[in-house]
Design a protein around this motif. Structure first.
Motif, PDB file in Angstrom:
ATOM      1  N   THR A  12       9.684  14.994  -5.637  1.00 60.26           N
ATOM      2  CA  THR A  12      11.046  14.531  -5.412  1.00 60.26           C
ATOM      3  C   THR A  12      11.038  13.428  -4.361  1.00 60.26           C
ATOM      4  O   THR A  12      10.041  13.241  -3.654  1.00 60.26           O
ATOM      5  N   LEU A  13      12.152  12.726  -4.243  1.00 62.44           N
ATOM      6  CA  LEU A  13      12.263  11.696  -3.217  1.00 62.44           C
ATOM      7  C   LEU A  13      12.049  12.288  -1.821  1.00 62.44           C
ATOM      8  O   LEU A  13      11.372  11.694  -0.986  1.00 62.44           O
ATOM      9  N   ASP A  14      12.610  13.458  -1.575  1.00 63.13           N
ATOM     10  CA  ASP A  14      12.444  14.093  -0.267  1.00 63.13           C
ATOM     11  C   ASP A  14      10.984  14.461  -0.010  1.00 63.13           C
ATOM     12  O   ASP A  14      10.483  14.301   1.110  1.00 63.13           O
ATOM     13  N   GLU A  15      10.302  14.949  -1.030  1.00 64.26           N
ATOM     14  CA  GLU A  15       8.884  15.283  -0.871  1.00 64.26           C
ATOM     15  C   GLU A  15       8.053  14.023  -0.619  1.00 64.26           C
ATOM     16  O   GLU A  15       7.123  14.034   0.200  1.00 64.26           O
ATOM     17  N   MET A  16       8.406  12.941  -1.304  1.00 63.73           N
ATOM     18  CA  MET A  16       7.688  11.680  -1.093  1.00 63.73           C
ATOM     19  C   MET A  16       7.955  11.147   0.319  1.00 63.73           C
ATOM     20  O   MET A  16       7.041  10.668   0.993  1.00 63.73           O
ATOM     21  N   LYS A  17       9.215  11.238   0.770  1.00 74.49           N
ATOM     22  CA  LYS A  17       9.551  10.801   2.135  1.00 74.49           C
ATOM     23  C   LYS A  17       8.736  11.577   3.166  1.00 74.49           C
ATOM     24  O   LYS A  17       8.196  10.999   4.109  1.00 74.49           O
ATOM     25  N   ALA A  18       8.667  12.887   2.981  1.00 70.48           N
ATOM     26  CA  ALA A  18       7.932  13.733   3.921  1.00 70.48           C
ATOM     27  C   ALA A  18       6.452  13.354   3.943  1.00 70.48           C
ATOM     28  O   ALA A  18       5.846  13.248   5.015  1.00 70.48           O
ATOM     29  N   ALA A  19       5.867  13.142   2.773  1.00 70.94           N
ATOM     30  CA  ALA A  19       4.451  12.768   2.707  1.00 70.94           C
ATOM     31  C   ALA A  19       4.217  11.414   3.364  1.00 70.94           C
ATOM     32  O   ALA A  19       3.248  11.234   4.113  1.00 70.94           O
ATOM     33  N   GLU A  79       0.837  -1.206   0.000  1.00 68.07           N
ATOM     34  CA  GLU A  79       0.000   0.000   0.000  1.00 68.07           C
ATOM     35  C   GLU A  79       0.871   1.254   0.000  1.00 68.07           C
ATOM     36  O   GLU A  79       0.586   2.217  -0.709  1.00 68.07           O
ATOM     37  N   LYS A  80       1.947   1.251   0.786  1.00 69.30           N
ATOM     38  CA  LYS A  80       2.866   2.396   0.804  1.00 69.30           C
ATOM     39  C   LYS A  80       3.525   2.572  -0.559  1.00 69.30           C
ATOM     40  O   LYS A  80       3.673   3.696  -1.047  1.00 69.30           O
ATOM     41  N   ILE A  81       3.915   1.467  -1.158  1.00 70.50           N
ATOM     42  CA  ILE A  81       4.545   1.515  -2.483  1.00 70.50           C
ATOM     43  C   ILE A  81       3.590   2.121  -3.497  1.00 70.50           C
ATOM     44  O   ILE A  81       3.985   2.930  -4.347  1.00 70.50           O
ATOM     45  N   LEU A  82       2.323   1.757  -3.416  1.00 70.22           N
ATOM     46  CA  LEU A  82       1.334   2.288  -4.356  1.00 70.22           C
ATOM     47  C   LEU A  82       1.127   3.788  -4.168  1.00 70.22           C
ATOM     48  O   LEU A  82       0.918   4.516  -5.143  1.00 70.22           O
ATOM     49  N   VAL A  83       1.210   4.272  -2.935  1.00 68.49           N
ATOM     50  CA  VAL A  83       1.125   5.717  -2.700  1.00 68.49           C
ATOM     51  C   VAL A  83       2.307   6.410  -3.375  1.00 68.49           C
ATOM     52  O   VAL A  83       2.139   7.402  -4.087  1.00 68.49           O
ATOM     53  N   ILE A  84       3.490   5.863  -3.174  1.00 64.61           N
ATOM     54  CA  ILE A  84       4.696   6.441  -3.778  1.00 64.61           C
ATOM     55  C   ILE A  84       4.587   6.414  -5.299  1.00 64.61           C
ATOM     56  O   ILE A  84       4.888   7.396  -5.982  1.00 64.61           O
ATOM     57  N   ARG A  85       4.128   5.284  -5.826  1.00 69.95           N
ATOM     58  CA  ARG A  85       3.991   5.159  -7.286  1.00 69.95           C
ATOM     59  C   ARG A  85       3.025   6.200  -7.834  1.00 69.95           C
ATOM     60  O   ARG A  85       3.217   6.726  -8.929  1.00 69.95           O
ATOM     61  N   ARG A  86       1.992   6.534  -7.083  1.00 66.01           N
ATOM     62  CA  ARG A  86       1.022   7.533  -7.540  1.00 66.01           C
ATOM     63  C   ARG A  86       1.587   8.950  -7.465  1.00 66.01           C
ATOM     64  O   ARG A  86       1.129   9.843  -8.186  1.00 66.01           O
ATOM     65  N   MET A  87       2.552   9.174  -6.606  1.00 68.65           N
ATOM     66  CA  MET A  87       3.174  10.496  -6.494  1.00 68.65           C
ATOM     67  C   MET A  87       4.200  10.735  -7.604  1.00 68.65           C
ATOM     68  O   MET A  87       4.433  11.874  -8.011  1.00 68.65           O
ATOM     69  N   LYS A  88       4.796   9.648  -8.065  1.00 67.87           N
ATOM     70  CA  LYS A  88       5.894   9.738  -9.026  1.00 67.87           C
ATOM     71  C   LYS A  88       5.542  10.499 -10.309  1.00 67.87           C
ATOM     72  O   LYS A  88       6.272  11.406 -10.712  1.00 67.87           O
ATOM     73  N   PRO A  89       4.422  10.181 -10.978  1.00 66.82           N
ATOM     74  CA  PRO A  89       4.120  10.900 -12.226  1.00 66.82           C
ATOM     75  C   PRO A  89       3.830  12.382 -12.019  1.00 66.82           C
ATOM     76  O   PRO A  89       3.882  13.159 -12.968  1.00 66.82           O
ATOM     77  N   LEU A  90       3.541  12.774 -10.785  1.00 66.74           N
ATOM     78  CA  LEU A  90       3.287  14.175 -10.498  1.00 66.74           C
ATOM     79  C   LEU A  90       4.584  14.956 -10.298  1.00 66.74           C
ATOM     80  O   LEU A  90       4.556  16.169 -10.104  1.00 66.74           O
ATOM     81  N   GLY A  91       5.704  14.259 -10.337  1.00 66.17           N
ATOM     82  CA  GLY A  91       6.998  14.921 -10.276  1.00 66.17           C
ATOM     83  C   GLY A  91       7.486  15.260  -8.879  1.00 66.17           C
ATOM     84  O   GLY A  91       8.368  16.104  -8.719  1.00 66.17           O
TER      85      GLY A  91
END
Length: 162
Positions: free
Chosen positions: A98-105, A84-96
């Motif tokens: 960054t890794l740091d922004e994804m970590k924070a979210a 489930e966490k991976i799917l959240v990250i995958r959904r953030m990726k196409p929106l551009g």
């Protein structure tokens, strides 16, 4: 009448899980709990999430996501919660993001899911996620515009004789 049933689960000696220690630590901890469900190896997770093995390994290396455990042989073990966490990250990726922004979210999402988090931490996480959501809306709109331009381009070249 209340009846309590206790189920004793033997520790699987081939499974270790991550604790809050760094990936360089070698101390083993307990295996994933029954509440976490069945564990999956990285190949199954990659297939389920349509991500490459390389992406999953990279996300672990940069601290974005840790698998819940490892076998004694070092193979990564993931739970449904990890997927489930991976799917959240995958959904953030196409929106551009960054890794740091994804970590924070992801940290904020985990804070909100943590029943033990104090009110101030939860309020801060909620505020940051609200800002992330607003940012995601803007990023999505930019993608919609780009997609419209791509459709226009396809229409232009499809009208031309080849």
């Amino acid at each position: 009448m209340r009846v309590e049933i206790s189920v004793r689960r033997e520790r699987d000696p081939t499974v270790t899980t991550n604790s809050s220690t760094s990936s360089s630590d070698t101390a083993a901890s307990t295996p994933p709990t029954p509440a976490q469900g069945a564990v999956m190896h990285i190949g199954e997770v990659a297939a389920r999430t349509e991500l490459s093995l390389r992406s999953l390994r990279h996300w672990e290396e940069v601290g974005l996501l840790k698998p819940s455990g490892r076998t004694d042989g070092g193979f990564r073990l993931y739970t449904a919660a990890d997927v489930e966490k991976i799917l959240v990250i995958r959904r953030m990726k196409p929106l551009g993001f960054t890794l740091d922004e994804m970590k924070a979210a992801m940290t904020d999402i985990e804070t909100l899911a943590d029943a033990g988090a104090d009110a101030a931490a939860r309020d801060s996480a909620r505020a940051r996620l609200s800002a992330t959501q607003q940012d995601a809306v803007v990023r999505r709109q930019k993608l919609v515009v780009q997609l419209a331009m791509a459709d226009e381009f396809l229409d232009l070249i499809s009208d031309r004789p080849v």
